[in-house]
Design a protein around this motif. Sequence first.
Motif, PDB file in Angstrom:
ATOM      1  N   THR A 185       0.835  -1.207   0.000  1.00 37.13           N
ATOM      2  CA  THR A 185       0.000   0.000   0.000  1.00 37.13           C
ATOM      3  C   THR A 185       0.866   1.251   0.000  1.00 37.13           C
ATOM      4  OG1 THR A 185      -1.687  -1.223   1.219  1.00 37.13           O
ATOM      5  CG2 THR A 185      -1.908   1.177   1.149  1.00 37.13           C
ATOM      6  N   PHE A 186       1.908   1.265   0.818  1.00 37.21           N
ATOM      7  CA  PHE A 186       2.827   2.395   0.823  1.00 37.21           C
ATOM      8  C   PHE A 186       3.477   2.554  -0.549  1.00 37.21           C
ATOM      9  CE2 PHE A 186       2.401   2.283   5.371  1.00 37.21           C
ATOM     10  CZ  PHE A 186       2.799   3.536   5.814  1.00 37.21           C
ATOM     11  N   TYR A 187       3.943   1.451  -1.120  1.00 44.25           N
ATOM     12  CA  TYR A 187       4.617   1.529  -2.418  1.00 44.25           C
ATOM     13  C   TYR A 187       3.655   2.007  -3.503  1.00 44.25           C
ATOM     14  CZ  TYR A 187       7.584   0.302  -6.366  1.00 44.25           C
ATOM     15  OH  TYR A 187       8.340   0.374  -7.523  1.00 44.25           O
ATOM     16  N   ALA A 188       2.423   1.559  -3.448  1.00 45.04           N
ATOM     17  CA  ALA A 188       1.447   1.900  -4.486  1.00 45.04           C
ATOM     18  C   ALA A 188       1.095   3.382  -4.503  1.00 45.04           C
ATOM     19  CB  ALA A 188       0.180   1.065  -4.313  1.00 45.04           C
ATOM     20  N   LEU A 195      11.231   7.772  -0.883  1.00 39.80           N
ATOM     21  CA  LEU A 195      10.468   7.540  -2.113  1.00 39.80           C
ATOM     22  C   LEU A 195      10.438   6.065  -2.512  1.00 39.80           C
ATOM     23  CD1 LEU A 195      11.652  10.639  -4.178  1.00 39.80           C
ATOM     24  CD2 LEU A 195       9.449  10.310  -3.031  1.00 39.80           C
ATOM     25  N   MET A 196      11.008   5.214  -1.654  1.00 42.22           N
ATOM     26  CA  MET A 196      10.952   3.761  -1.799  1.00 42.22           C
ATOM     27  C   MET A 196      11.585   3.268  -3.100  1.00 42.22           C
ATOM     28  SD  MET A 196       7.272   2.980   0.040  1.00 42.22           S
ATOM     29  CE  MET A 196       7.692   1.372   0.709  1.00 42.22           C
ATOM     30  N   TYR A 197      12.679   3.920  -3.485  1.00 46.14           N
ATOM     31  CA  TYR A 197      13.512   3.404  -4.563  1.00 46.14           C
ATOM     32  C   TYR A 197      14.568   2.457  -4.009  1.00 46.14           C
ATOM     33  CZ  TYR A 197      11.652   6.672  -8.031  1.00 46.14           C
ATOM     34  OH  TYR A 197      10.820   7.348  -8.890  1.00 46.14           O
ATOM     35  N   VAL A 198      15.011   2.741  -2.784  1.00 46.75           N
ATOM     36  CA  VAL A 198      16.090   1.987  -2.148  1.00 46.75           C
ATOM     37  C   VAL A 198      15.632   1.538  -0.770  1.00 46.75           C
ATOM     38  CG1 VAL A 198      18.413   2.201  -1.155  1.00 46.75           C
ATOM     39  CG2 VAL A 198      17.930   3.147  -3.428  1.00 46.75           C
ATOM     40  N   ALA A 199      16.066   0.359  -0.357  1.00 51.14           N
ATOM     41  CA  ALA A 199      15.717  -0.164   0.967  1.00 51.14           C
ATOM     42  C   ALA A 199      16.980  -0.587   1.708  1.00 51.14           C
ATOM     43  CB  ALA A 199      14.778  -1.361   0.837  1.00 51.14           C
ATOM     44  N   ARG A 200      16.975  -0.345   2.998  1.00 51.21           N
ATOM     45  CA  ARG A 200      18.051  -0.850   3.842  1.00 51.21           C
ATOM     46  C   ARG A 200      17.897  -2.363   3.963  1.00 51.21           C
ATOM     47  NH1 ARG A 200      18.667   1.868   9.662  1.00 51.21           N
ATOM     48  NH2 ARG A 200      19.051   3.660   8.296  1.00 51.21           N
ATOM     49  N   ASP A 221      33.204   0.970  12.249  1.00 50.54           N
ATOM     50  CA  ASP A 221      32.943   0.175  11.044  1.00 50.54           C
ATOM     51  C   ASP A 221      31.460  -0.200  10.888  1.00 50.54           C
ATOM     52  OD1 ASP A 221      32.721  -1.669  13.079  1.00 50.54           O
ATOM     53  OD2 ASP A 221      34.084  -3.144  12.213  1.00 50.54           O
ATOM     54  N   TYR A 222      30.605   0.350  11.750  1.00 55.25           N
ATOM     55  CA  TYR A 222      29.167   0.051  11.684  1.00 55.25           C
ATOM     56  C   TYR A 222      28.537   0.831  10.534  1.00 55.25           C
ATOM     57  CZ  TYR A 222      24.303  -0.466  13.337  1.00 55.25           C
ATOM     58  OH  TYR A 222      22.968  -0.751  13.446  1.00 55.25           O
ATOM     59  N   ASN A 223      27.899   0.115   9.619  1.00 52.12           N
ATOM     60  CA  ASN A 223      27.178   0.763   8.533  1.00 52.12           C
ATOM     61  C   ASN A 223      26.146  -0.204   7.989  1.00 52.12           C
ATOM     62  OD1 ASN A 223      28.658   0.118   5.451  1.00 52.12           O
ATOM     63  ND2 ASN A 223      29.591  -0.658   7.304  1.00 52.12           N
ATOM     64  N   TYR A 224      25.452   0.196   6.929  1.00 54.34           N
ATOM     65  CA  TYR A 224      24.367  -0.613   6.384  1.00 54.34           C
ATOM     66  C   TYR A 224      24.637  -1.003   4.941  1.00 54.34           C
ATOM     67  CZ  TYR A 224      21.575   0.739  10.424  1.00 54.34           C
ATOM     68  OH  TYR A 224      21.107   0.911  11.704  1.00 54.34           O
ATOM     69  N   THR A 225      23.986  -2.072   4.528  1.00 54.64           N
ATOM     70  CA  THR A 225      23.943  -2.396   3.107  1.00 54.64           C
ATOM     71  C   THR A 225      22.579  -1.973   2.575  1.00 54.64           C
ATOM     72  OG1 THR A 225      23.012  -4.640   3.329  1.00 54.64           O
ATOM     73  CG2 THR A 225      25.415  -4.408   3.489  1.00 54.64           C
ATOM     74  N   TYR A 226      22.563  -1.579   1.316  1.00 52.54           N
ATOM     75  CA  TYR A 226      21.334  -1.136   0.658  1.00 52.54           C
ATOM     76  C   TYR A 226      21.161  -1.866  -0.660  1.00 52.54           C
ATOM     77  CZ  TYR A 226      21.402   2.800   3.928  1.00 52.54           C
ATOM     78  OH  TYR A 226      21.403   3.565   5.061  1.00 52.54           O
ATOM     79  N   ASP A 227      19.900  -1.943  -1.089  1.00 55.58           N
ATOM     80  CA  ASP A 227      19.588  -2.492  -2.402  1.00 55.58           C
ATOM     81  C   ASP A 227      18.363  -1.763  -2.932  1.00 55.58           C
ATOM     82  OD1 ASP A 227      19.696  -4.025  -4.683  1.00 55.58           O
ATOM     83  OD2 ASP A 227      19.504  -5.960  -3.659  1.00 55.58           O
ATOM     84  N   LEU A 228      18.076  -1.932  -4.213  1.00 53.95           N
ATOM     85  CA  LEU A 228      16.855  -1.351  -4.746  1.00 53.95           C
ATOM     86  C   LEU A 228      15.648  -1.977  -4.062  1.00 53.95           C
ATOM     87  CD1 LEU A 228      17.479  -1.177  -8.605  1.00 53.95           C
ATOM     88  CD2 LEU A 228      17.812   0.613  -6.886  1.00 53.95           C
ATOM     89  N   PHE A 229      14.628  -1.191  -3.803  1.00 53.95           N
ATOM     90  CA  PHE A 229      13.410  -1.698  -3.178  1.00 53.95           C
ATOM     91  C   PHE A 229      12.816  -2.834  -4.009  1.00 53.95           C
ATOM     92  CE2 PHE A 229       8.916  -1.908  -2.252  1.00 53.95           C
ATOM     93  CZ  PHE A 229       8.848  -1.728  -0.881  1.00 53.95           C
ATOM     94  N   VAL A 260       6.164  -5.199  -4.530  1.00 54.60           N
ATOM     95  CA  VAL A 260       6.002  -4.491  -5.803  1.00 54.60           C
ATOM     96  C   VAL A 260       4.928  -5.177  -6.647  1.00 54.60           C
ATOM     97  CG1 VAL A 260       7.160  -3.806  -7.946  1.00 54.60           C
ATOM     98  CG2 VAL A 260       8.377  -3.651  -5.760  1.00 54.60           C
ATOM     99  N   LYS A 261       4.948  -6.509  -6.667  1.00 53.09           N
ATOM    100  CA  LYS A 261       3.947  -7.262  -7.423  1.00 53.09           C
ATOM    101  C   LYS A 261       2.554  -7.041  -6.854  1.00 53.09           C
ATOM    102  CE  LYS A 261       2.722 -10.309 -10.546  1.00 53.09           C
ATOM    103  NZ  LYS A 261       2.830  -9.990 -12.005  1.00 53.09           N
ATOM    104  N   SER A 262       2.416  -7.088  -5.545  1.00 50.85           N
ATOM    105  CA  SER A 262       1.112  -6.886  -4.905  1.00 50.85           C
ATOM    106  C   SER A 262       0.593  -5.471  -5.136  1.00 50.85           C
ATOM    107  CB  SER A 262       1.200  -7.155  -3.399  1.00 50.85           C
ATOM    108  OG  SER A 262       1.508  -8.511  -3.148  1.00 50.85           O
ATOM    109  N   ALA A 263       1.509  -4.505  -5.209  1.00 47.44           N
ATOM    110  CA  ALA A 263       1.112  -3.107  -5.403  1.00 47.44           C
ATOM    111  C   ALA A 263       0.473  -2.877  -6.763  1.00 47.44           C
ATOM    112  CB  ALA A 263       2.325  -2.192  -5.236  1.00 47.44           C
TER     113      ALA A 263
END
Length: 244
Positions: A71-74, A141-146, A156-164, A172-175
């Motif tokens: 719902t958020f993505y849609a 804007l939900m292009y990228v997600a942690r 050295d603490y940090n995060y990895t990211y990928d496309l949403f 994305v399919k449900s949206a």
Amino acid sequence: MVDELGFCFAFTSEAAYSVPAAFDHVDTRSERRKWDWMWGWKDELAAQKRLYYGKLLVRKPTFVSLNMLPTFYATFGRAGEADDHVADVRAGRLSDVARRIIEYLAQNGETQTKRMRAELGITSKEGRATYGKAIDEVQRLMYVARVRAVGEFREDYNYTYDLFVHRYPESVKSAERLTSADATVALLARTLELAGAVTQKQLARLFDWDDTVTSRAIERAERERKAVRVDGSLVLPSLYDGRA
């Protein structure tokens, strides 16, 4: 709790809103224990894909259930295509650094933030600040997600990211089954179920909607009897006694 609510603030809620915050409901009187638990859960539960964690509500840390995530993505009305971000770049909603982050992840997949900054040539103090703002942009804007936290110590603490669309393809399919209008009304209705009442200004700020999107969502919610306008506020219909 998040599955039951659909969405909530992760930490202490904003004073202007009655939307719950997970931190405020952790069952202990120890503030230190709350922080110890919550700081781990926000990373662990998101990494396990048991919920979504990102800056959404009032651009603050937010938990969203996987059932509510489509719902958020849609609300953005996107198809999940590789060039979806181009329109936002042209409209000025995404900075050039944000564009470069999206296109880097599209080519390279999940990446640690330190490595991504280095490969994008963003090494100065000012550049890191600009990168931080851009990461917030693309998450909002939900292009990228942690994806996950890496490193054990502050240095050295940090995060990895990928496309949403790579991280949450099911969402994305449900949206696809929802129009952006359907989604905004659904979020409005759920907000009233959680908060009881909200002003138009609060609603717009909560989800970062412009005036047009907010007005259209309110008008439809009123038509469908999902909201009642009372003295400048939107009220959950079951709470309205008809006297105002």
